[in-house]
Scaffold this motif. Structure first.
Motif, PDB file in Angstrom:
ATOM      1  N   GLN A  80       0.773  -1.242  -0.123  1.00  0.00           N
ATOM      2  CA  GLN A  80       0.196   0.465   0.191  1.00  0.00           C
ATOM      3  C   GLN A  80       0.907   1.508   0.072  1.00  0.00           C
ATOM      4  O   GLN A  80       1.316   1.527   1.147  1.00  0.00           O
ATOM      5  CB  GLN A  80      -0.634  -0.319   1.211  1.00  0.00           C
TER       6      GLN A  80
ATOM      7  N   ALA B 115      -7.023   5.315  -1.344  1.00  0.00           N
ATOM      8  CA  ALA B 115      -6.198   3.838  -1.297  1.00  0.00           C
ATOM      9  C   ALA B 115      -6.334   3.700  -0.207  1.00  0.00           C
ATOM     10  O   ALA B 115      -6.217   1.616  -0.262  1.00  0.00           O
ATOM     11  CB  ALA B 115      -4.730   4.139  -1.382  1.00  0.00           C
ATOM     12  N   SER B 116      -6.812   3.284   1.115  1.00  0.00           N
ATOM     13  CA  SER B 116      -7.503   1.876   1.771  1.00  0.00           C
ATOM     14  C   SER B 116      -8.438   1.325   1.185  1.00  0.00           C
ATOM     15  O   SER B 116      -8.433   0.654   1.687  1.00  0.00           O
ATOM     16  CB  SER B 116      -7.141   3.005   3.103  1.00  0.00           C
TER      17      SER B 116
ATOM     18  N   GLY C 128      -7.875  -0.730  -1.251  1.00  0.00           N
ATOM     19  CA  GLY C 128      -6.762  -1.569  -0.631  1.00  0.00           C
ATOM     20  C   GLY C 128      -7.548  -2.458   0.656  1.00  0.00           C
ATOM     21  O   GLY C 128      -6.452  -3.276   0.946  1.00  0.00           O
TER      22      GLY C 128
END
Length: 273
Positions: free
Chosen positions: A129, A147-148, A151
């Motif tokens: 990440q 992004a969190s 992912g």
């Protein structure tokens, strides 16, 4: 045969990580730099494969007090240390300042910084990440929150010392040197600092070999023969670097600095430094 996730697998993966960042196709710009070698070519001091073979041996002997020494000292400094430890942070900042001061040639200093920043960005992208994930369709970053969500749960970072160096560079505390970030990456990834330093030293000489093939010029065959004959000097230089302290850095190599400075005013150039 070792099963997936075994210690042998982990060792192989760490070795591959080091090979990747030292590979000629790793795009940090190392192969655009001759580190002053082009000056020797234009001064008719480097004209044949025999000249180049001797040049490599001389260069790697000096490298123990320059890039290799800097890389090894950074790696030893980071080994087993909490990246947020005040002693480590202060020591790293002092090492960075010393290494910058020792790069008296402007183009070499700037080239080291560019390679450092490119490497930091690339190894971040190789994390599960990334801190600054890149959206290849739009050509720019996406925020960490997005992004969190993509992912799932955050995965632990595997390059904590590199991350700490990036923060120091971003804050202006450190300048950013490629040799230092290589040492920190080795501390984070490599199973052996000595093996990592041998790989890094090999990559430096391999880059010079590519330069010599174009600039001297010598054949690809002659370049590889010269490179292979420098292997004992690579190992000796790394073993010497492992014994050095920051006070030993820069005690040799003035001729390389002078050649790099003269390179800045050459009438025609193939390389950036």
């Amino acid at each position: 045969m070792p099963h997936a996730g075994s210690p042998a697998d982990e060792c192989a993966l760490r070795h591959l990580a080091m090979l990747q960042v030292c590979d000629s196709v790793f795009p940090v710009g190392a192969f655009a730099l001759s580190n002053g070698m082009e000056t020797f070519v234009q001064r008719d001091l480097l004209r044949s494969s025999a000249d180049f073979e001797q040049y490599l041996k001389d260069y790697v002997e000096v490298a123990a007090y320059r890039e290799i020494g800097q890389m090894v000292i950074a790696g030893k400094m980071a080994a087993g240390r909490d990246p947020d430890d005040a002693g480590f942070v202060n020591g790293l900042a002092e090492l960075d300042a010393l290494c910058v001061a020792l790069q008296s040639a402007r183009e070499i200093r700037e080239g080291q910084n560019r390679m450092c920043m490119r490497m930091i960005k690339l190894v971040d992208q190789m994390e599960a990440q990334p801190l600054q994930p890149v959206d290849s369709r739009r050509g720019h970053g996406v925020d960490r929150g997005e992004a969190s969500k993509r992912g799932g749960a955050a995965r632990p970072r595997t390059i904590p010392h590199v991350d700490r160096y990036k923060r120091l560079v971003d804050s202006g505390t450190c300048f950013g040197m490629h040799s230092i970030v290589m040492g920190l990456y080795a501390a984070d990834k490599a199973t052996s600092l000595r093996d990592a330093a041998v790989t890094y030293c090999y990559s430096l000489l391999s880059a010079l070999t590519v330069c010599a093939v174009k600039a001297v010029p010598i054949s690809q065959y002659a370049g590889q023969v010269a490179l292979s004959r420098a292997f004992p000097e690579i190992v000796a230089a790394v073993d010497l670097a492992l014994t050095l302290t920051p006070d030993d850095l820069g005690v040799s190599g003035a001729y390389i600095d002078i050649a790099a400075m003269q390179h800045e005013t050459l009438y025609s150039r193939l390389y950036m430094s």
